[in-house]
Design a protein around this motif. Structure first.
Motif, mmCIF file in Angstrom:
data_model
loop_
_atom_site.group_PDB
_atom_site.id
_atom_site.type_symbol
_atom_site.label_atom_id
_atom_site.label_comp_id
_atom_site.label_asym_id
_atom_site.label_seq_id
_atom_site.Cartn_x
_atom_site.Cartn_y
_atom_site.Cartn_z
ATOM 1 N N ALA A 221 0.857 -1.238 -0.095
ATOM 2 C CA ALA A 221 -0.032 -0.221 -0.093
ATOM 3 C C ALA A 221 0.993 1.178 -0.138
ATOM 4 N N ASP A 222 1.877 1.191 0.813
ATOM 5 C CA ASP A 222 2.759 2.474 0.708
ATOM 6 C C ASP A 222 3.408 2.628 -0.586
ATOM 7 N N ARG A 223 3.381 1.866 -1.740
ATOM 8 C CA ARG A 223 3.893 2.243 -2.874
ATOM 9 C C ARG A 223 2.947 3.085 -3.593
ATOM 10 N N CYS A 224 1.554 3.246 -3.166
ATOM 11 C CA CYS A 224 0.633 4.160 -3.903
ATOM 12 C C CYS A 224 1.071 5.511 -3.771
ATOM 13 N N TYR A 225 1.086 6.270 -4.829
ATOM 14 C CA TYR A 225 1.238 7.536 -5.017
ATOM 15 C C TYR A 225 -0.068 8.579 -4.628
ATOM 16 N N GLN B 103 -3.455 1.878 4.299
ATOM 17 C CA GLN B 103 -2.267 2.589 4.833
ATOM 18 C C GLN B 103 -2.551 2.878 6.214
#
Lengths: 440, 434
Positions: free
Chosen positions: A40-44, A69
């Motif tokens: 999830a942390d990779r989503c911008y 997140q």
């Protein structure tokens, strides 16, 4: 390789229970919480996000990933279900590599998209396993709607109508609801009887009755449905399967891929499910891949997908193609079946090479085959009184057919891709249109 | 379903999330978009006195600190108060408030430390229909060089004086925004209370230089080879802000003072933490500036779900619940004895706990054959560093030793009754327990 794999003919028990259990286990196991947070942390949180545009149901993907997140997968699930009540199944079966994940900006930047599908599954599973159904019905309107077909389109339509307070009856020809989710998708994409669990969860909204074993055209007529209900939604799917039109097609072993998959999905004990030693699948869509891979997983020694066009034209995505190849399925392109040979039972399939213009080049090749699966697409079984468009029910707007008070959506309706997620969107939108009409 | 509506010193909003006075609230266009997205209120970007507006630099205004994967953790700015004419802002405030009557419209003000200046602007703000004002005693750059912003906020007597003027010249609620660039945050809060402020809001930004360019040897952001300190905000400042909020919430003189919490609020959880620390509204800026106004949907849905799960019907039901649990070090229970425990099933054998403990702490972790990391109870002081550096959540936990067991480190039996420093024999000031 087991000895049973080397026995000719179509027979059960090529692989033992353990091998089969492993082979048909979850293709994409659920993320654990840590994996989900890392993914999830990779989503911008992109503005006007391309992934949302690429989703036929327009799920607010950046929002639901942000909710994961922020430690609330259940809030994420609500965001998903608001747009797509079958978001759990779509998380499992959507060709994300050609939809949301293909559009992800990180796919463009790094060739590694945010794993939207698996995050969606993480979220939806969290809520469903907790037994929470986040919707309640509006006050009863006294209106009734008939939904024909308990597949993704019909279920999505019924749920939205029920939410608005209408009373819905779903009629389905098969013994169980779910449509292709129950009968038409590879088992390893939806293990643990997920399709029925999802239907049970969806029905918690209340106000939906399902009558199975009711097929339109048998004891059920469109005329009667229109007379008995305030509106009718048709989510019939495509149930007709065409023949190849070749000599030898009546040989034992020449079958429809959809029937094979449906049988497999309903088989409790896969050691009892017969499969050929040498299997050839004709076609190039997801059904072809699902049939071919599952043949291999059941213990077929050789499995070949024969597709008439070039690889680039293949409807199954490159990801699906690679999935098949990784299981040892051979992919042949620019070949069409020319003849089936055998005495009573299928023995071999003769393929003819085609040029880019689809004309035979004159070259032929013969493959050993105990079993052949036709996966060349399904057709609409005609419904009287409805205008058609390209062999499907013609619709305008949100699924309005040529008959007043009758809507259609999903694979049986013209337009849109034949995907689960498209069917959900069409069912949902038709429900809103029906609701607007009934309220008018 | 939980009710998120708030009434903060008479200022009503559909949810406690306000956009802080900052670039996102500088214009009608932005504020309308924010309200359409679902924000509960705004504090309009700080207005200055009538006359030619301030000017901003024409080079970069912001600098950033990143975490892994370029996640923005801290933002520094050298922007001044609004650089648009007073009349323009007032007209826009009026128009927006008229169209969004249910949202909180607070106007931030910063004019020179003279009674006439405040007396002049207050009626004009009141005339817009705004719900309240916030006194900007916080901006640490630029304006402070001209005797405003944090230059006022650092002198409690000025805070009290200006607050009193405002209470005298307007009927609107007065919120005093505090600067964290001060030794004891309780002093300016007390001054605001003495001046009659309805509430305080904090924190404003912290003096900061985000980085130095090692080729030009200039601080970032760099304007033609030079840089100036800016104000720091974003997720990185949240712990500082929460602590300051707790100080005001606990202090005798200010404990009943309503607080609007500001500092690094990024998700519903951050907001809930501020509310638990007594805040009646929260203000957001950096998260919106990083991700856009759309984050409000996560915040409201998240807070609502949390409250539903906890059975809190309104914000007031849990506001301030953490305050009684903030105490002084001397009152912490010294008989609360814990030891680190490593879950071998979760351990991925990276050895970070070992490196941290062996090199920088108490040599309380052993590497056994096969990279099996185990805690040595005889050495473990339960400092929590291994927990903090472990990349796997819940792999290392601190487990309490039951009363009656012996702590292998001290050889002493763990006592059931709490005991703290005030009664400890090593404390020369200790009072013998009666």
């Amino acid at each position: 390789m087991t000895e049973a794999m080397r026995l000719d003919g179509i027979r059960p028990g090529r692989l033992g229970e353990e091998d089969l259990a492993r082979n048909f286990d979850d293709l994409h196991p659920r993320f654990d919480p840590h994996e989900a947070l890392v993914a999830a942390d990779r989503c911008y949180f992109c503005h006007d996000a391309p992934c949302v545009t690429a989703c036929p149901t327009e799920i607010d993907i950046p929002l639901f990933i942000r909710q994961i997140q922020a430690g609330q997968p259940e809030s994420a699930a609500k965001t998903i279900f608001d747009q797509n009540i079958l978001g759990g199944m779509c998380a499992r079966v959507c060709p994300v590599e050609t939809l949301c994940q293909e559009a992800c900006v990180r796919e463009a930047a790094e060739g590694k998209p945010v794993e939207i599908g698996r995050l969606q599954r993480y979220a939806t599973d969290s809520m469903m396993q907790a037994g929470e159904h986040p919707y309640s019905r509006a006050a009863e309107t006294g209106k009734t709607v008939a939904v024909v077909g308990a597949g993704p389109a019909g279920l999505a339509c019924a749920h939205r109508l029920a939410m608005h307070g209408h009373a819905v009856t779903i009629y389905d020809a098969r013994p169980k609801p779910g449509g292709l989710n129950e009968y038409g998708i590879a088992a390893y994409k939806t293990p643990a009887d997920y399709a029925q669990a999802e239907v049970d969860w969806l029905l918690k909204i209340g106000g939906i009755r399902i009558e199975t074993g009711r097929k339109l055209g048998d004891d059920l007529t469109l005329e009667q449905l229109r007379a008995d209900h305030d509106a009718v939604f048709l989510g019939l799917g495509l149930t007709g399967v065409g023949a190849l039109g070749l000599e030898g097609e009546d040989l034992t072993g020449a079958e429809n891929a959809v029937d094979f998959i449906a049988t497999l999905r309903q088989q409790d004990d896969l050691t009892q499910l017969p499969i050929g030693r040498h299997v050839v699948v004709i076609g190039g869509g997801m059904t072809a891949v699902d049939a071919a891979v599952q043949s291999k997983l059941l213990g077929a020694e050789t499995v070949t997908i024969a597709y008439r066009r070039a690889r680039e034209r293949m409807p199954a995505s490159r990801w699906e193609q690679d999935l098949a190849a990784s299981h040892g399925v051979r992919l042949m392109f620019n070949v069409a079946p020319h003849a089936l040979h055998g005495e009573g039972k299928l023995r071999e399939v003769e393929l003819a090479y085609l040029g880019d213009d689809m004309a035979p080049t004159g070259e032929k090749v013969t493959l050993r085959a105990d079993q052949l699966f036709r996966a060349i697409g399904q057709k609409l079984e005609a419904v009287e009184g409805l205008d058609l468009d390209g062999g499907k029910i013609a619709v305008t707007g949100a699924g309005r057919t040529s008959l007043d008070g009758v809507w259609a959506g999903g694979d049986c309706a013209a337009g849109g891709e034949d995907l689960t997620v498209t069917a959900v969107a069409e069912g949902r939108d038709a429900a809103e249109d029906i609701h607007a009409r009934l309220n008018a | 379903m939980a009710d998120l509506t708030t009434d903060f010193v008479g200022i009503k909003s559909p949810n406690p999330f306000w956009l802080a006075s900052a670039p996102p609230t500088d214009k009608e266009y932005n504020v309308r978009r924010a309200f359409d997205a679902g924000w509960g209120g705004v504090v309009w970007k700080t207005l200055g006195a009538e006359g030619p507006p301030v000017v901003n630099v024409n080079g970069p205004r912001y600098g950033a600190i990143y975490g892994a994967d370029r996640r923005l953790l801290g933002l520094n700015n050298i922007e001044l108060i609004t650089d648009r004419p007073l009349e323009t802002n007032l007209n826009e405030i009026k128009a927006v408030k008229r169209d969004y009557p249910d949202r909180a419209m607070v106007v931030s003000i910063m004019v020179p430390c003279e009674e006439e200046a405040w007396k002049a602007i207050l009626p004009r703000v009141e005339e817009t229909g705004a719900d309240g004002i916030e006194l900007n005693f916080g901006c640490p750059h630029g304006m402070s060089e001209r005797g405003m912003g944090s230059a006022v906020g650092q002198v409690p007597e000025y805070i009290e004086m200006v607050t009193r003027w405002c209470k005298q010249y307007t009927r609107m609620p007065v919120i005093v925004k505090l600067t964290p660039n001060i030794t004891d945050i309780r002093k300016p809060a007390e001054a605001a209370a003495k001046g009659g402020a309805d509430a305080v809001s904090l924190i404003n930004t912290i003096n900061s230089i985000t980085s130095v360019d090692l080729d030009s040897f200039a601080p970032e952001p760099t304007i033609d080879g030079k840089g100036s300190h800016g104000g720091y905000c974003g997720p990185a400042v949240k712990p500082i802000a929460l602590s300051m909020v707790s100080e005001i919430a606990r202090a005798e003189a200010t404990r009943d003072m309503p607080i609007s919490g500001i500092g690094g609020i990024t998700t519903w959880r951050d907001a809930a933490e501020y509310i638990a620390m007594s805040c009646g509204s929260v203000q957001v800026c950096t998260a919106a500036m990083t991700y856009g106004f759309g984050i409000i949907k996560e915040m409201t849905a998240g807070l609502e779900r949390y409250m539903d799960e906890k059975g809190f019907a309104t914000i007031e039901d849990f506001r301030g619940m953490a305050v009684p649990n903030v105490t002084d070090w001397q009152y912490l229970n010294l008989n609360y004895v814990t030891k680190a425990r490593i879950d071998q099933d979760l351990c991925i054998k990276c050895g970070r706990c070992y490196a941290a403990c062996e090199d920088t702490s108490h040599q309380a972790i052993a590497i056994n054959p096969g990279r099996v990391f185990e805690v040595i109870d005889e050495e473990c002081v339960a400092c929590n560093l291994c927990v903090d550096v472990c990349p796997v959540e819940a792999c290392i936990t601190m487990e309490r030793l039951e009363a009656g067991t012996v702590d292998p480190r001290t050889g002493k039996v763990v006592e059931a009754a709490p005991a703290d420093w005030t009664t400890h024999p090593n404390n020369p000031m200790a009072q013998a327990a009666e």
